[in-house]
Design a protein around this motif. Structure first.
Motif, PDB file in Angstrom:
ATOM      1  N   SER A  99       9.734 -19.124  13.471  1.00 45.67           N
ATOM      2  CA  SER A  99       8.626 -18.631  12.642  1.00 45.67           C
ATOM      3  C   SER A  99       8.647 -19.256  11.252  1.00 45.67           C
ATOM      4  O   SER A  99       7.595 -19.597  10.698  1.00 45.67           O
ATOM      5  N   ALA A 221       2.158  -7.665   7.777  1.00 42.96           N
ATOM      6  CA  ALA A 221       3.440  -8.198   8.258  1.00 42.96           C
ATOM      7  C   ALA A 221       4.519  -7.122   8.282  1.00 42.96           C
ATOM      8  O   ALA A 221       5.355  -7.082   9.203  1.00 42.96           O
ATOM      9  N   ILE A 226       8.189  -7.540   9.661  1.00 40.72           N
ATOM     10  CA  ILE A 226       8.639  -8.811   9.082  1.00 40.72           C
ATOM     11  C   ILE A 226      10.072  -8.730   8.577  1.00 40.72           C
ATOM     12  O   ILE A 226      10.846  -9.683   8.718  1.00 40.72           O
ATOM     13  N   GLN A 229      12.770  -9.551  10.845  1.00 39.87           N
ATOM     14  CA  GLN A 229      12.865 -10.970  11.209  1.00 39.87           C
ATOM     15  C   GLN A 229      13.418 -11.827  10.070  1.00 39.87           C
ATOM     16  O   GLN A 229      14.081 -12.827  10.305  1.00 39.87           O
ATOM     17  N   ILE A 230      13.110 -11.451   8.818  1.00 40.03           N
ATOM     18  CA  ILE A 230      13.497 -12.242   7.646  1.00 40.03           C
ATOM     19  C   ILE A 230      14.721 -11.611   6.994  1.00 40.03           C
ATOM     20  O   ILE A 230      14.674 -10.477   6.512  1.00 40.03           O
ATOM     21  N   THR A 297       4.547 -13.896   7.368  1.00 39.15           N
ATOM     22  CA  THR A 297       5.681 -14.781   7.651  1.00 39.15           C
ATOM     23  C   THR A 297       5.342 -16.234   7.378  1.00 39.15           C
ATOM     24  O   THR A 297       6.161 -16.984   6.824  1.00 39.15           O
TER      25      THR A 297
END
Length: 338
Positions: A99, A221, A226, A229-230, A297
């Motif tokens: 991503s 997001a 998000i 994921q981050i 993202t």
């Protein structure tokens, strides 16, 4: 001089961080999200209307003659950056997640920024007329080229793409971004004086529009997860790759300008116009091109790269300015020597 100025941190970055934090803790949902999305559409139209109104036809025409310079800048923006973006594929998934890599590909497909490229060229004593023409043309061409590059760079990574979607994306961008810009430019004889007298208000409108788009994008997001994921490592990786990407482009542009025989003012213009990526164009364009759940993202590398380019180019512009001042100071002395 404040500590922000000494560190060359843009205050707008701090505001952006606050907006992202607000979206993280208080994302807009339901009816509020619909209202904010409608406000975002109106804000983007106003943003590009003001961009069109600020664009001086005389300044653009004054820099058109430097076509070789413009070709170098366009190749840097729309060829060198995309090639470097593709080369980053070797770091997926060891150092970059898929991503985040897509976010870098999107960044590499964007046009150059207008305001900061011209500002840094001016500070560094470069060819300002050519910078205005080159950066403005890049922004306009980006309406047509960036969706095509996005299709070629990003969707081919996922196994192919159709031309119909690309044409639809270009049409949407023209309608939402280009048309307001053209209307603003046509209206310049009527409102140009007002825009010139109220630069601070216009700049505030620009930045407020971007902040609103960022808030809506990150709200969506956050709802989609998000921050699962981050990670902190991901942010460090984005910062490191942004620094390397910018450094490679700056070095390539500098040596290309010298190899092709450009003088120093033109070299400065090539360096600063060919190394920028537009946050003002990129975030609204992402809002048009991608599903809302993807935007937060995808624009994260762009947001970080934007601040990196401002900090690095601020230092570089001052270095060019000192060098130019030193040359001007020694020139009379050399002329008096027997």
């Amino acid at each position: 001089m404040s500590w922000l100025q000494r560190l060359r941190i843009d205050k707008f970055l701090l505001v952006l961080i606050c907006v992202v934090a607000q979206a993280s803790f208080f994302p807009c949902r339901g009816i509020a999200r619909v209202i904010f999305e409608n406000l975002t559409t109106a804000a983007i139209a106003l943003l590009f209307f003001m961009h069109g109104a600020k664009l001086s036809r005389e300044a653009v025409l004054g820099g058109i003659g430097h076509w070789k310079l413009h070709v170098v800048v366009f190749l840097s923006t729309f060829a060198l950056f995309p090639l470097l973006g593709l080369a980053m594929k070797v770091f997926v998934p060891t150092l970059l997640s898929s991503s985040v890599y897509m976010g870098f590909l999107y960044l590499c497909a964007l046009p150059a920024t207008v305001q900061s490229a011209i500002a840094f060229t001016s500070v560094a004593c470069g060819n300002v007329a050519a910078a205005i023409c080159s950066a403005s043309a890049s922004s306009i061409l980006g309406v047509f080229l960036s969706p095509v590059l996005v299709r070629l760079l990003m969707y081919t990574q996922e196994g192919g793409a159709g031309g119909h979607d690309t044409l639809h994306a270009i049409g949407s961008i023209i309608l939402q971004l280009m048309v307001p810009s053209i209307i603003g430019h046509v209206s310049r004889p009527l409102i140009g004086g007002w825009v010139a007298r109220h630069k601070k208000l216009v700049n505030m409108t620009d930045r407020s529009s971007i902040l609103l788009v960022v808030y809506v994008a990150f709200s969506t997001a956050v709802v989609e997860g998000i921050w699962q994921q981050i990670t902190g490592w991901t942010l460090v990786a984005i910062l490191a790759f942004s620094l390397v990407l910018l450094a490679v482009v700056l070095v390539a542009n500098t040596y290309a300008a010298r190899w092709m025989g450009f003088d120093t003012p033109d070299e400065i213009t090539i360096v600063f116009c060919g190394s920028k990526k537009s946050l003002a164009n990129g975030i609204p364009m992402a809002n048009v091109l991608f599903p809302a759940a993807m935007v937060g993202t995808l624009v994260l590398p762009l947001m970080i790269f934007h601040q990196v380019q401002l900090m690095v180019c601020a230092v570089l512009a001052q270095r060019y300015a000192r060098k130019q001042a030193a040359l001007e100071a020694t020139a009379p002395d050399e002329g008096r020597r027997p």
